[in-house]
Design a protein around this motif. Structure first.
Motif, PDB file in Angstrom:
ATOM      1  N   GLN A 185       4.870   7.986  20.130  1.00 19.21           N
ATOM      2  CA  GLN A 185       3.654   7.226  20.365  1.00 19.21           C
ATOM      3  C   GLN A 185       2.955   6.995  19.034  1.00 19.21           C
ATOM      4  OE1 GLN A 185       1.856   4.892  21.715  1.00 19.21           O
ATOM      5  NE2 GLN A 185       2.154   5.893  23.696  1.00 19.21           N
ATOM      6  N   GLU A 186       2.297   5.895  18.915  1.00 19.60           N
ATOM      7  CA  GLU A 186       1.527   5.616  17.702  1.00 19.60           C
ATOM      8  C   GLU A 186       0.601   6.806  17.414  1.00 19.60           C
ATOM      9  OE1 GLU A 186      -0.961   2.177  17.951  1.00 19.60           O
ATOM     10  OE2 GLU A 186      -1.609   2.328  15.864  1.00 19.60           O
ATOM     11  N   GLY A 187       0.599   7.267  16.179  1.00 18.38           N
ATOM     12  CA  GLY A 187      -0.296   8.355  15.794  1.00 18.38           C
ATOM     13  C   GLY A 187       0.310   9.743  15.956  1.00 18.38           C
ATOM     14  N   ARG A 189       3.037  12.600  15.155  1.00 13.61           N
ATOM     15  CA  ARG A 189       3.874  12.860  13.975  1.00 13.61           C
ATOM     16  C   ARG A 189       5.361  12.899  14.362  1.00 13.61           C
ATOM     17  NH1 ARG A 189       1.638  18.262  11.257  1.00 13.61           N
ATOM     18  NH2 ARG A 189       2.463  19.022  13.249  1.00 13.61           N
ATOM     19  N   GLU A 190       6.186  12.404  13.475  1.00 14.33           N
ATOM     20  CA  GLU A 190       7.632  12.443  13.726  1.00 14.33           C
ATOM     21  C   GLU A 190       8.100  13.866  14.017  1.00 14.33           C
ATOM     22  OE1 GLU A 190       8.437   8.873  10.459  1.00 14.33           O
ATOM     23  OE2 GLU A 190       9.705  10.661  10.385  1.00 14.33           O
ATOM     24  N   CYS A 191       7.605  14.838  13.241  1.00 17.36           N
ATOM     25  CA  CYS A 191       8.065  16.219  13.400  1.00 17.36           C
ATOM     26  C   CYS A 191       7.748  16.760  14.795  1.00 17.36           C
ATOM     27  CB  CYS A 191       7.483  17.126  12.314  1.00 17.36           C
ATOM     28  SG  CYS A 191       5.680  17.148  12.270  1.00 17.36           S
ATOM     29  N   ASP A 192       6.673  16.291  15.408  1.00 15.33           N
ATOM     30  CA  ASP A 192       6.317  16.801  16.732  1.00 15.33           C
ATOM     31  C   ASP A 192       7.267  16.271  17.808  1.00 15.33           C
ATOM     32  OD1 ASP A 192       4.252  18.263  15.616  1.00 15.33           O
ATOM     33  OD2 ASP A 192       2.827  16.616  15.808  1.00 15.33           O
ATOM     34  N   VAL A 193       7.713  15.054  17.619  1.00 15.93           N
ATOM     35  CA  VAL A 193       8.710  14.508  18.551  1.00 15.93           C
ATOM     36  C   VAL A 193      10.036  15.256  18.378  1.00 15.93           C
ATOM     37  CG1 VAL A 193      10.107  12.469  19.090  1.00 15.93           C
ATOM     38  CG2 VAL A 193       7.625  12.251  18.732  1.00 15.93           C
ATOM     39  N   VAL A 194      10.435  15.494  17.136  1.00 15.73           N
ATOM     40  CA  VAL A 194      11.714  16.176  16.910  1.00 15.73           C
ATOM     41  C   VAL A 194      11.642  17.624  17.409  1.00 15.73           C
ATOM     42  CG1 VAL A 194      13.420  16.902  15.200  1.00 15.73           C
ATOM     43  CG2 VAL A 194      12.302  14.685  14.975  1.00 15.73           C
ATOM     44  N   ALA A 195      10.478  18.247  17.292  1.00 13.41           N
ATOM     45  CA  ALA A 195      10.328  19.615  17.815  1.00 13.41           C
ATOM     46  C   ALA A 195      10.634  19.633  19.313  1.00 13.41           C
ATOM     47  CB  ALA A 195       8.910  20.121  17.549  1.00 13.41           C
ATOM     48  N   GLY A 196      10.129  18.628  20.018  1.00 16.29           N
ATOM     49  CA  GLY A 196      10.389  18.541  21.456  1.00 16.29           C
ATOM     50  C   GLY A 196      11.856  18.264  21.761  1.00 16.29           C
ATOM     51  N   ILE A 197      12.469  17.398  20.955  1.00 19.54           N
ATOM     52  CA  ILE A 197      13.911  17.124  21.134  1.00 19.54           C
ATOM     53  C   ILE A 197      14.698  18.417  20.958  1.00 19.54           C
ATOM     54  CG2 ILE A 197      15.917  16.002  20.083  1.00 19.54           C
ATOM     55  CD1 ILE A 197      14.041  13.688  19.245  1.00 19.54           C
ATOM     56  N   SER A 198      14.369  19.156  19.900  1.00 14.83           N
ATOM     57  CA  SER A 198      15.111  20.382  19.606  1.00 14.83           C
ATOM     58  C   SER A 198      14.919  21.404  20.726  1.00 14.83           C
ATOM     59  CB  SER A 198      14.659  20.942  18.262  1.00 14.83           C
ATOM     60  OG  SER A 198      15.405  22.085  17.949  1.00 14.83           O
ATOM     61  N   THR A 233       9.935  13.118   8.982  1.00 19.18           N
ATOM     62  CA  THR A 233       8.835  13.498   8.105  1.00 19.18           C
ATOM     63  C   THR A 233       7.702  14.022   8.993  1.00 19.18           C
ATOM     64  OG1 THR A 233       7.606  11.427   8.195  1.00 19.18           O
ATOM     65  CG2 THR A 233       9.442  11.518   6.645  1.00 19.18           C
ATOM     66  N   ASP A 234       6.544  14.292   8.379  1.00 19.57           N
ATOM     67  CA  ASP A 234       5.389  14.619   9.224  1.00 19.57           C
ATOM     68  C   ASP A 234       4.388  13.460   9.266  1.00 19.57           C
ATOM     69  OD1 ASP A 234       4.417  14.934   6.658  1.00 19.57           O
ATOM     70  OD2 ASP A 234       4.096  17.104   6.841  1.00 19.57           O
ATOM     71  N   GLU A 235       4.898  12.246   8.990  1.00 18.04           N
ATOM     72  CA  GLU A 235       4.059  11.052   9.108  1.00 18.04           C
ATOM     73  C   GLU A 235       3.951  10.632  10.572  1.00 18.04           C
ATOM     74  OE1 GLU A 235       2.498   9.315   6.519  1.00 18.04           O
ATOM     75  OE2 GLU A 235       3.017  11.208   5.532  1.00 18.04           O
ATOM     76  N   PRO A 236       2.842   9.991  10.923  1.00 14.33           N
ATOM     77  CA  PRO A 236       2.711   9.498  12.304  1.00 14.33           C
ATOM     78  C   PRO A 236       3.475   8.193  12.521  1.00 14.33           C
ATOM     79  CG  PRO A 236       0.689   9.083  11.072  1.00 14.33           C
ATOM     80  CD  PRO A 236       1.597   9.821  10.136  1.00 14.33           C
ATOM     81  N   PHE A 237       3.913   7.983  13.753  1.00 17.11           N
ATOM     82  CA  PHE A 237       4.557   6.721  14.103  1.00 17.11           C
ATOM     83  C   PHE A 237       3.519   5.598  14.079  1.00 17.11           C
ATOM     84  CE2 PHE A 237       7.238   9.872  16.218  1.00 17.11           C
ATOM     85  CZ  PHE A 237       8.481   9.465  15.791  1.00 17.11           C
TER      86      PHE A 237
ATOM     87  N   GLY B 209       4.160  19.303   8.685  1.00 20.09           N
ATOM     88  CA  GLY B 209       5.268  19.547   9.606  1.00 20.09           C
ATOM     89  C   GLY B 209       6.365  20.376   8.969  1.00 20.09           C
ATOM     90  N   GLY B 210       7.270  20.864   9.794  1.00 17.67           N
ATOM     91  CA  GLY B 210       8.380  21.682   9.306  1.00 17.67           C
ATOM     92  C   GLY B 210       9.658  20.867   9.181  1.00 17.67           C
ATOM     93  N   ASP B 211      10.571  21.402   8.390  1.00 20.46           N
ATOM     94  CA  ASP B 211      11.874  20.787   8.175  1.00 20.46           C
ATOM     95  C   ASP B 211      12.916  21.672   8.891  1.00 20.46           C
ATOM     96  OD1 ASP B 211      13.789  19.106   7.100  1.00 20.46           O
ATOM     97  OD2 ASP B 211      13.102  19.340   5.036  1.00 20.46           O
TER      98      ASP B 211
END
Lengths: 395, 395
Positions: A185-187, A189-198, A233-237, B209-211
């Motif tokens: 979702q806009e805003g 962070r990429e890392c938060d989405v990947v955390a959920g995927i993992s 990254t930890d940038e927002p979408f 964020g983490g790597d």
């Protein structure tokens, strides 16, 4: 803790010995962790130190050689008896004076195999140049022969139980991709989405848990979609930017990879059009799959479809997959590309991933499939489309 | 996307060239992904295909050579200009007839470097035997020299910015370990705890964020604690069984590893006693650390402490850590073990992990630390004790 019946491991070993005899080698040093697992069940994160199996045509079990502190892992995870587990002392680890392959040379001497033709996996990730040089120096009467991918080519046709594991992995891949779609979702962070995927990859389902995939989730966004192996990254979408999500479910080291592309808000005409071309090409390729077809014929179907739509693509569009360890879930055998004349057989499994990048925009929509007599079984059940995420701004 | 100022990359390159001149090589082929990142910033999950940097003493920038589809990743993540990014065609990938090192040989010929002394990382994970043989065959007038760990030995002393990254990683390691402690419970599946750990590792903190760590969480339980590199299963935890948790926080590829042991319910007298011995030994070792001390002296302090308590341990008890990629967060330079005479210097970072296994019981309690002039900075702030989880049965 054995993941397969001993009879299945023995059958795999039998096939390995047959190939060894065909190419005239009496000993094979198996260093690829996936091949070690395939023949014995060995499973531990110990491939950062040198370890291997010694397969001899005249022995009923391979020998496991590894670091002392990993010998218990060999006892717990393999079907080998204790006589076939040969740990080396810790002073061989990352030493500038000793090398684990010196230990292997001594072992082969005590087994009177130091004057034989010995196969080594010349291009396997963890079989370093130094391993080869130390073996060459320590086994002056042996002949070292290239055995790269010898076991991998046996792995290419899966048993029914392996297919069952891969289907379980496919279920996990669906769940993980859904988490990606739900949370991008806009805003955010990429890392938060990947955390959920993992999380989804490892927790698996209520019936069974997930294993770590051989590759972490790949998640390039925006113009970085033209660099498909970037992680996150930890940038927002941001709105409108395409996001590639490539991941795999993994069950007991068996993978079912899956890639999709998403856009938050309205996709550009160019991105939407490209997704249509990719899906049409993917469908054309899937339609031509059945036992007896060659890998390059699949690629031809794909290429014919996309060229009709004015798009060209140079890299291979798929590869055999299944059991694996980092850094790759590909098996390094058959590739879906021009010149690959491998004939498809039932229970081969491929990841078909036609990565396209047009300048600053990349697109990935992929499927993993099992070859059947008359067609193929697409493993994950997930909409084959560009995912358009409604952009609901966060408060 | 650069993770460090260009001047810091140039400083690292300068030190690399100095070492090259010391050992008399004009060209160094850097294949270790951590070394590639260290010198240029390059960061992508592309190390499953052959890739490298070519460092020349008479050039201001290294050349990146890798697969065509990864050239954009090199553009986005490195400080190299486009002239120093040399992709190879896709038909070199996992081919039985072509090898990426053939491309490298041709490149070195065009640069008139094919008759030089060339360093190669002989024992780096992804520099395979086949890489070495192809270079040897393709560069008949060159002399290949062992450059294993040349860059790694420069990496051993961190800059202040690198230390800042490692401190951020340490914060993530605390959070991830806390999640493990909070969620381990009788009846909970191992995979569900690891899913939470992985979530915490990747989501990081609110500020950053983490790597992905170079090693997945290791989580052997019960008698499997004597096999410290096992990962996890989908079995539920049981009361009384010890659980080892080894993990790292990771920030922009920099690691801070941390291990603890937990027990659900009342620990056995033996496990509790062993934890006391390990902690006493760890404290003794930490107490003796400061600039000027050697690695083997640290190990002596530890050994003296545990032997006084009747415990012996053979394997090394620590190693230099920092920037890394799978399969290892260790740097392959200094080890804390007998015979290692490396002199500690400020801003070296180690993971001190004295793994003990006594027959069926294993124990890990570790710390990562930074060497200072007069002592050390323990990086994670986490109770140094056996964690005893009250056993509250789930309804």
């Amino acid at each position: 803790m054995l993941t397969f019946p001993i009879s299945e491991f023995q059958e795999r070993l039998h096939k390995t010995k047959q190939r060894m005899e065909q190419i005239g080698i009496e000993v094979l040093l198996v260093t690829d962790p996936a091949n070690m697992n395939y023949l014995t069940g060995y499973d531990a994160w110990s491939f950062y130190v040198h370890q291997l199996l010694v397969v001899m045509v005249d022995e009923d079990q391979p020998y496991w050689i590894g670091r002392g502190m990993d010998a218990n892992a060999a006892k717990y995870t393999t079907w080998l008896d204790e006589e076939h587990i040969h740990p080396y002392a810790d002073h061989f680890v990352q030493s500038t004076i000793r090398h684990p392959m010196d230990f292997v040379c001594e072992f082969l001497k005590t087994k009177k195999k130091d004057k034989k033709k010995i196969g080594v996996e010349m291009d396997a990730y963890y079989f370093t140049a130094q391993c080869y040089v130390r073996l060459t120096q320590g086994l002056r009467n042996a002949v070292l022969v290239d055995g790269t991918n010898l076991v991998n080519w046996i792995r290419i046709i899966k048993s029914d139980l392996e297919i069952e594991y891969i289907r379980k992995a496919a279920k996990i891949s669906e769940k993980a991709m859904q988490v990606a779609f739900d949370t991008i979702q806009e805003g955010v962070r990429e890392c938060d989405v990947v955390a959920g995927i993992s999380y989804a990859q490892i927790t698996g389902t209520e019936e069974y848990g997930g294993d770590y995939p051989a590759i972490v989730p790949l998640l390039p966004t925006g113009e970085k979609t033209s660099a498909c192996h970037l992680t996150w990254t930890d940038e927002p979408f941001t709105e409108g930017a395409p996001v590639i999500i490539e991941l795999a479910g993994c069950y007991k080291r068996y993978h079912s990879p899956l890639a999709r592309t998403a856009v938050i808000g309205k996709p550009s005409e160019e991105v939407y059009r490209l997704s249509e071309v990719v899906i049409e090409g993917l469908n054309a390729a899937l339609d031509c799959i059945k036992a007896g077809v060659t890998c390059e014929e699949i690629e031809q179907s794909w290429r014919k479809s996309i060229e009709k739509n004015g798009v060209k693509k140079e890299s291979r569009m798929g590869y055999s997959t299944g059991l694996n360890y980092p850094p790759d879930w590909g098996e390094h055998t058959a590739s879906i590309r021009p010149g690959d004349k491998t004939i498809l057989q039932p229970n081969m499994v491929f990841h078909m991933i036609p990565t396209i990048d047009l300048g600053p925009i990349g697109m990935e929509i992929s499927e993993s499939f099992r070859v059947t007599e008359n067609g193929c079984e697409v493993l994950a059940n997930f909409p084959r489309e560009l995912y358009v995420k409604p952009n609901i701004r966060l408060a």
